[in-house]
Enzyme design. Structure first.
Site, PDB file in Angstrom:
ATOM      1  N   CYS A 185       0.858  -1.185   0.000  1.00  0.00           N
ATOM      2  CA  CYS A 185       0.000   0.000   0.000  1.00  0.00           C
ATOM      3  C   CYS A 185       0.891   1.232   0.000  1.00  0.00           C
ATOM      4  O   CYS A 185       2.087   1.142   0.269  1.00  0.00           O
ATOM      5  CB  CYS A 185      -0.923   0.005   1.221  1.00  0.00           C
ATOM      6  SG  CYS A 185      -2.324   1.132   1.016  1.00  0.00           S
TER       7      CYS A 185
ATOM      8  N   CYS B  28      -3.997   6.092   0.009  1.00  0.00           N
ATOM      9  CA  CYS B  28      -3.444   4.834  -0.491  1.00  0.00           C
ATOM     10  C   CYS B  28      -3.118   4.905  -1.978  1.00  0.00           C
ATOM     11  O   CYS B  28      -2.729   3.908  -2.586  1.00  0.00           O
ATOM     12  CB  CYS B  28      -4.431   3.696  -0.223  1.00  0.00           C
ATOM     13  SG  CYS B  28      -4.875   3.569   1.518  1.00  0.00           S
TER      14      CYS B  28
ATOM     15  N   LYS C 273     -12.506  -4.912   1.878  1.00  0.00           N
ATOM     16  CA  LYS C 273     -11.966  -4.047   2.927  1.00  0.00           C
ATOM     17  C   LYS C 273     -12.887  -2.844   3.075  1.00  0.00           C
ATOM     18  O   LYS C 273     -13.090  -2.088   2.128  1.00  0.00           O
ATOM     19  CB  LYS C 273     -10.553  -3.614   2.556  1.00  0.00           C
ATOM     20  CG  LYS C 273      -9.948  -2.656   3.579  1.00  0.00           C
ATOM     21  CD  LYS C 273      -8.487  -2.374   3.301  1.00  0.00           C
ATOM     22  CE  LYS C 273      -7.952  -1.347   4.282  1.00  0.00           C
ATOM     23  NZ  LYS C 273      -6.530  -1.067   4.087  1.00  0.00           N
TER      24      LYS C 273
ATOM     25  N   ARG D 146      -3.631   3.420  12.414  1.00  0.00           N
ATOM     26  CA  ARG D 146      -3.213   4.659  11.745  1.00  0.00           C
ATOM     27  C   ARG D 146      -2.353   5.507  12.659  1.00  0.00           C
ATOM     28  O   ARG D 146      -1.417   6.168  12.206  1.00  0.00           O
ATOM     29  CB  ARG D 146      -4.433   5.439  11.250  1.00  0.00           C
ATOM     30  CG  ARG D 146      -5.086   4.725  10.087  1.00  0.00           C
ATOM     31  CD  ARG D 146      -6.244   5.517   9.508  1.00  0.00           C
ATOM     32  NE  ARG D 146      -6.996   4.690   8.585  1.00  0.00           N
ATOM     33  CZ  ARG D 146      -8.212   4.970   8.135  1.00  0.00           C
ATOM     34  NH1 ARG D 146      -8.815   6.087   8.543  1.00  0.00           N
ATOM     35  NH2 ARG D 146      -8.821   4.173   7.293  1.00  0.00           N
TER      36      ARG D 146
ATOM     37  N   ARG E 104     -11.200   7.658   3.466  1.00  0.00           N
ATOM     38  CA  ARG E 104     -10.919   6.618   2.471  1.00  0.00           C
ATOM     39  C   ARG E 104     -12.192   6.061   1.821  1.00  0.00           C
ATOM     40  O   ARG E 104     -12.181   4.997   1.232  1.00  0.00           O
ATOM     41  CB  ARG E 104     -10.154   5.463   3.132  1.00  0.00           C
ATOM     42  CG  ARG E 104      -8.844   5.840   3.795  1.00  0.00           C
ATOM     43  CD  ARG E 104      -7.867   4.656   3.770  1.00  0.00           C
ATOM     44  NE  ARG E 104      -6.824   4.716   4.776  1.00  0.00           N
ATOM     45  CZ  ARG E 104      -5.803   5.571   4.762  1.00  0.00           C
ATOM     46  NH1 ARG E 104      -5.695   6.466   3.799  1.00  0.00           N
ATOM     47  NH2 ARG E 104      -4.896   5.530   5.712  1.00  0.00           N
TER      48      ARG E 104
ATOM     49  N   GLU F  43     -16.636  -7.465  -5.542  1.00  0.00           N
ATOM     50  CA  GLU F  43     -15.233  -7.178  -5.202  1.00  0.00           C
ATOM     51  C   GLU F  43     -14.394  -8.456  -5.180  1.00  0.00           C
ATOM     52  O   GLU F  43     -13.295  -8.502  -5.719  1.00  0.00           O
ATOM     53  CB  GLU F  43     -15.145  -6.506  -3.820  1.00  0.00           C
ATOM     54  CG  GLU F  43     -15.353  -4.996  -3.822  1.00  0.00           C
ATOM     55  CD  GLU F  43     -14.184  -4.238  -4.446  1.00  0.00           C
ATOM     56  OE1 GLU F  43     -13.215  -4.869  -4.893  1.00  0.00           O
ATOM     57  OE2 GLU F  43     -14.262  -3.004  -4.499  1.00  0.00           O
TER      58      GLU F  43
ATOM     59  N   LYS G  96     -12.033  -7.630   5.905  1.00  0.00           N
ATOM     60  CA  LYS G  96     -11.448  -6.763   6.927  1.00  0.00           C
ATOM     61  C   LYS G  96     -12.333  -5.566   7.186  1.00  0.00           C
ATOM     62  O   LYS G  96     -12.753  -4.944   6.209  1.00  0.00           O
ATOM     63  CB  LYS G  96     -10.078  -6.299   6.418  1.00  0.00           C
ATOM     64  CG  LYS G  96      -9.369  -5.330   7.328  1.00  0.00           C
ATOM     65  CD  LYS G  96      -8.130  -4.813   6.662  1.00  0.00           C
ATOM     66  CE  LYS G  96      -7.554  -3.713   7.530  1.00  0.00           C
ATOM     67  NZ  LYS G  96      -6.590  -2.911   6.876  1.00  0.00           N
TER      68      LYS G  96
ATOM     69  N   SER H 105      -6.821  -3.505  14.389  1.00  0.00           N
ATOM     70  CA  SER H 105      -6.286  -2.799  15.551  1.00  0.00           C
ATOM     71  C   SER H 105      -7.360  -2.303  16.528  1.00  0.00           C
ATOM     72  O   SER H 105      -7.172  -2.370  17.741  1.00  0.00           O
ATOM     73  CB  SER H 105      -5.414  -1.632  15.093  1.00  0.00           C
ATOM     74  OG  SER H 105      -6.163  -0.731  14.302  1.00  0.00           O
TER      75      SER H 105
ATOM     76  N   TYR I 128      -3.419  -9.370  16.207  1.00  0.00           N
ATOM     77  CA  TYR I 128      -2.370  -8.918  17.125  1.00  0.00           C
ATOM     78  C   TYR I 128      -2.316  -9.804  18.369  1.00  0.00           C
ATOM     79  O   TYR I 128      -1.422  -9.656  19.195  1.00  0.00           O
ATOM     80  CB  TYR I 128      -2.608  -7.442  17.483  1.00  0.00           C
ATOM     81  CG  TYR I 128      -2.647  -6.563  16.242  1.00  0.00           C
ATOM     82  CD1 TYR I 128      -1.471  -6.179  15.608  1.00  0.00           C
ATOM     83  CD2 TYR I 128      -3.861  -6.170  15.671  1.00  0.00           C
ATOM     84  CE1 TYR I 128      -1.498  -5.416  14.446  1.00  0.00           C
ATOM     85  CE2 TYR I 128      -3.902  -5.414  14.515  1.00  0.00           C
ATOM     86  CZ  TYR I 128      -2.715  -5.038  13.904  1.00  0.00           C
ATOM     87  OH  TYR I 128      -2.750  -4.304  12.745  1.00  0.00           O
TER      88      TYR I 128
HETATM   89  C1  PBG Z   1      -3.104   0.143   4.830  1.00  0.00           C
HETATM   90  C2  PBG Z   1      -3.662  -0.686   5.912  1.00  0.00           C
HETATM   91  C3  PBG Z   1      -4.480  -0.314   6.989  1.00  0.00           C
HETATM   92  C4  PBG Z   1      -4.625  -1.449   7.797  1.00  0.00           C
HETATM   93  C5  PBG Z   1      -3.943  -2.486   7.162  1.00  0.00           C
HETATM   94  N1  PBG Z   1      -3.376  -1.998   6.003  1.00  0.00           N
HETATM   95  C6  PBG Z   1      -5.032   1.011   7.383  1.00  0.00           C
HETATM   96  C7  PBG Z   1      -6.048   1.690   6.561  1.00  0.00           C
HETATM   97  O1  PBG Z   1      -6.539   1.182   5.552  1.00  0.00           O
HETATM   98  O2  PBG Z   1      -6.325   2.838   6.918  1.00  0.00           O
HETATM   99  C8  PBG Z   1      -5.369  -1.511   9.092  1.00  0.00           C
HETATM  100  C9  PBG Z   1      -4.963  -2.622  10.017  1.00  0.00           C
HETATM  101  C10 PBG Z   1      -5.488  -2.492  11.397  1.00  0.00           C
HETATM  102  O3  PBG Z   1      -6.285  -1.600  11.742  1.00  0.00           O
HETATM  103  O4  PBG Z   1      -5.087  -3.330  12.223  1.00  0.00           O
HETATM  104  N2  PBG Z   1      -4.005   0.581   3.869  1.00  0.00           N
END
Ligand code: PBG
Length: 327
Positions: A120, A130, A195, A205, A217, A233, A248, A274, A313
């Site tokens: 990315c 991105c 996603k 972030r 986004r 998708e 995700k 996260s 995690y």
């Molecule tokens: C990059 C990306 C993101 C995450 C994984 N790859 C952040 C986003 O899209 O803003 C998030 C992973 C997480 O929150 O644990 N594009």
């Protein structure tokens, strides 16, 4: 046909019986552990928004991977924190960029570990988007070449698999053909296929310093209200050459995981992101919930929904509990 002939409790009477009829088990082999790597030496700095997770420099990352491998976790996903950011995210595809260095050190120290890289631009661009920006718009097609270049540089450095997370249209095809052109036709792509534009990425972030500097986004990530759109998708990504497809986040999207599992014949990964991690961690730190119980239940739920692979995690904790037989 009911009670008293039928008594579901009979099969719950002892732990042995419960084990015998247990339908879902998370295996250590299902787990993928995400890690952050940064420039410098001897760095192991805890990420404030994600307790127990760190910014590692390449040397400390390699040590950490020793622990990951000893736990039997088969794969990691690497995210890079660049030295500097610019409009085109050039460190993302720099042969001496942070990820390229980390991957090559990781693979020479731990050749058996599957090293996956997030592909990315958002961690590398000064605007935090991105893709390439023009007149306030995130431009799709000019971004594809940069993503393809990034993926090729990761595999050249030794990555076993690349995982595009940008959500540009056509990026899987662009990456597949660039890899094939370079003779990397045996290297798989795990696409972040479904996603969503989610508030659950907040702690990541903060950790990756990748918050968009303007707007959000939602012009490229999916609307959380949509499920039917997932079929489109995921189909597109598979047609373009995705080997594994990802949903995700995970917890607010268990229906989506199930839909993808039931519809498509490829392995499905789910990213326990996260914000999902932080909610559990925060409540556990206050003593409001039992962390271990909650984590096992959540990861089992993600697997039961249909995920073959889980990015989390909590991977190290879960692997340790599975190993000691306390799951
Ligand atoms: C990059 C990306 C993101 C995450 C994984 N790859 C952040 C986003 O899209 O803003 C998030 C992973 C997480 O929150 O644990 N594009």
């Amino acid at each position: 046909m009911g009670y008293p002939i039928h008594r579901p409790r009979r099969l719950r009477r002892t732990e042995t019986l419960r084990c015998m009829v247990r339908e879902t088990r998370v295996d250590i082999d299902d787990l993928i552990y995400p890690l952050f790597v940064t420039h410098g030496e001897g760095v192991k700095k805890e990420i404030e928004s994600m307790p127990g997770n760190y910014h590692f420099s390449v040397d400390t990352l390699v040590e950490e991977l020793g622990e990951v491998e000893a736990l039997g976790i088969p794969a990691v996903m690497l995210f890079g924190i660049p030295k500097s950011k610019d409009a085109h995210g050039s460190e993302a595809y720099d042969p001496e960029g942070i990820i390229q260095e980390a991957v090559s050190a990781a693979k020479s120290a731990h050749p058996g570990l599957c090293v996956i890289t997030d592909v990315c631009l958002c961690e590398y661009t000064d605007h935090g988007h991105c893709g390439v920006v023009k007149d306030g718009e995130i431009e799709n097609d000019p971004t594809l070449a940069l993503l393809a270049k990034t993926a090729v540089s990761h595999v050249r450095a030794g990555a076993d698999m690349v995982a595009p997370s940008d959500m540009m249209d056509g990026r899987v095809a662009a990456i597949r053909s660039a890899l094939d052109r370079e003779g990397f036709e045996q290297f798989p792509i795990m696409s972040y296929a479904a996603k969503y534009a989610s508030a659950f990425y907040g702690p990541f972030r903060a950790a990756a310093q990748s918050t968009p500097q303007f707007g959000d986004r939602r012009s490229y990530q999916m609307d959380p209200s949509n499920q039917r759109e997932v079929l489109r998708e995921v189909q597109l990504d598979i047609d373009e050459g995705a080997d594994i497809v990802m949903v995700k986040p995970a917890l607010a999207y268990l229906d989506v995981i199930r839909l993808v599992r039931d519809t498509f014949p490829v392995p499905v990964a789910a990213y326990n992101v996260s914000g999902e991690f932080a909610m559990v961690k925060g409540a556990a730190q206050r003593g409001w919930v039992d962390e271990k119980g909650i984590v096992i239940e959540l990861l089992t739920g993600i697997k039961r929904a249909g995920a073959d692979l889980i990015l989390t995690y909590f991977a190290k904790d879960m692997a340790a509990w599975i190993k000691e037989g306390t799951v």
